[in-house]
Design an enzyme around this catalytic site. Structure first.
Site, short mmCIF file in Angstrom:
data_model
loop_
_atom_site.label_atom_id
_atom_site.label_comp_id
_atom_site.label_asym_id
_atom_site.label_seq_id
_atom_site.Cartn_x
_atom_site.Cartn_y
_atom_site.Cartn_z
N HIS A 272 4.56 -3.99 -1.42
CA HIS A 272 3.22 -3.34 -1.21
C HIS A 272 3.15 -3.24 0.33
O HIS A 272 3.00 -4.30 0.89
CB HIS A 272 2.18 -4.31 -1.90
CG HIS A 272 0.92 -3.66 -1.87
ND1 HIS A 272 0.33 -2.88 -2.75
CD2 HIS A 272 -0.11 -3.89 -0.81
CE1 HIS A 272 -0.98 -2.49 -2.39
NE2 HIS A 272 -1.17 -3.05 -1.03
N CYS A 273 2.73 -2.16 0.79
CA CYS A 273 2.65 -1.72 2.28
C CYS A 273 1.29 -2.07 2.52
O CYS A 273 0.18 -1.15 1.89
CB CYS A 273 3.12 -0.26 2.46
SG CYS A 273 2.88 -0.01 4.20
N PRO A 274 0.72 -2.91 3.32
CA PRO A 274 -0.47 -3.17 3.83
C PRO A 274 -1.02 -2.11 4.66
O PRO A 274 -2.54 -2.09 4.65
CB PRO A 274 -0.50 -4.56 4.35
CG PRO A 274 0.66 -4.86 4.87
CD PRO A 274 1.78 -3.90 3.98
#
Length: 230
Positions: free
Chosen positions: A84-86
Site C-alpha cells: 500500500h503506497c502512502p
C-alpha cells in the site's frame, strides 16, 4: 511538458484503476478445511509443483487467492498484493502495478531533468554574477532548494525503480520479498527473466472483479456468527 503529462496520466491510472480487489462473500456459511489443532483456517493448493497455503480472511469470509493479502488500510483483499503506497493512497497490486512502474520511471526522469537544468542554471548565474555559491544562496535560494530537492528525489525514486525492476525480473511482489515467502522452496511463478517481464508488463490485464453497481452491504462483525474453532 510531455514528461509532466505522462506523470499525471500514470498517476491517475494508478489511483483510479481497481488494483485487483476480490469480491466479498455474500453468504455466512460454515467454513470447511478448518485446522482445529492451532485454530487457523487454511487450504493448500499446488501451483507448478509447489504447495502453497491459502489463508482464510475473517473479514471477507473467503480463502484468499494465492499472492493476495488483506490491506488493513483499504480494508480490501487484493490479488497479487505488492504494497500500500502512502504517497499515492492506493494499493499497488495486480491491475495497477505496471502503471506504478511507469509512474516511478517517468517521475525519475523528470527529476533528473530538473536537477540537470538547475545545475546548469546555477553554473550560468555564477559565471554571470561572479558572486560564487554563497552569493547564489543569497540571491537565488529557490534554485538551490530545487536542486537539493530534485537530488533527494532522484535517490528515492531511483532506489524504488531499481528495487521494483529487480522484483519484476524475478516475478515477486514486495510483500513476498519482505516476508521471504519462497525461502527454502522455488518460486512457482518464476518463468525466467524474459517471461517474468512479459507477464508483469505486457500480459493483458484481467477484468475487475468488483461490481461497482452492486447494492452496498453492511460490514459483518467478524465475531458475529463465526463457526466455532475446533
Amino acid at each position: 511538458m510531455i514528461l509532466s503529462l505522462q506523470i499525471i496520466v500514470n498517476l491517475i491510472l494508478v489511483t483510479a484503476i481497481d488494483p485487483g480487489t476480490t469480491p466479498r462473500s455474500t453468504q455466512q456459511s460454515s467454513i470447511e478445511d478448518t485446522d482445529s489443532s492451532n485454530g487457523s483456517r487454511r487450504k493448500k493448493v499446488t501451483i507448478n509443483g509447489v504447495q502453497l497455503k491459502l489463508k482464510f480472511c475473517r473479514i471477507y469470509r473467503i480463502f484468499r487467492p494465492p499472492r493476495s493479502c488483506h490491506c488493513t488500510i483499504c480494508d480490501n483483499c487484493v490479488e497479487k498484493f505488492d504494497h500500500h503506497c502512502p504517497w499515492i493512497g492506493q494499493c499497488i497490486a495486480l491491475r495497477n502495478y505496471r502503471f506504478y512502474l511507469a509512474f516511478l520511471i517517468t517521475a525519475l526522469m523528470f527529476f533528473i531533468y530538473i536537477f540537470a537544468f538547475s545545475c546548469w542554471r546555477i553554473h550560468q548565474r555564477v559565471l554571470e554574477s561572479g558572486t560564487g555559491l554563497f552569493g547564489m544562496l543569497r540571491n537565488c535560494p529557490e534554485t538551490l532548494a530545487l536542486t537539493l530537492f530534485s537530488f533527494a528525489a532522484i535517490w528515492f525514486l531511483g532506489g524504488l525503480a531499481i528495487f521494483h525492476s529487480y522484483l519484476t525480473a524475478i516475478n515477486q511482489t514486495a510483500y513476498e520479498n519482505f516476508r521471504n515467502s519462497y525461502e527454502g522452496s522455488p518460486n512457482p511463478y518464476d518463468k525466467g527473466i524474459i517471461g517474468n517481464i512479459t507477464e508483469v508488463l505486457f500480459a493483458p490485464l484481467p477484468p475487475s472483479r468488483v461490481d461497482f453497481r452492486a447494492e452496498a452491504m453492511p460490514r459483518w462483525n467478524v465475531e458475529d456468527e463465526m463457526p466455532p474453532l475446533g
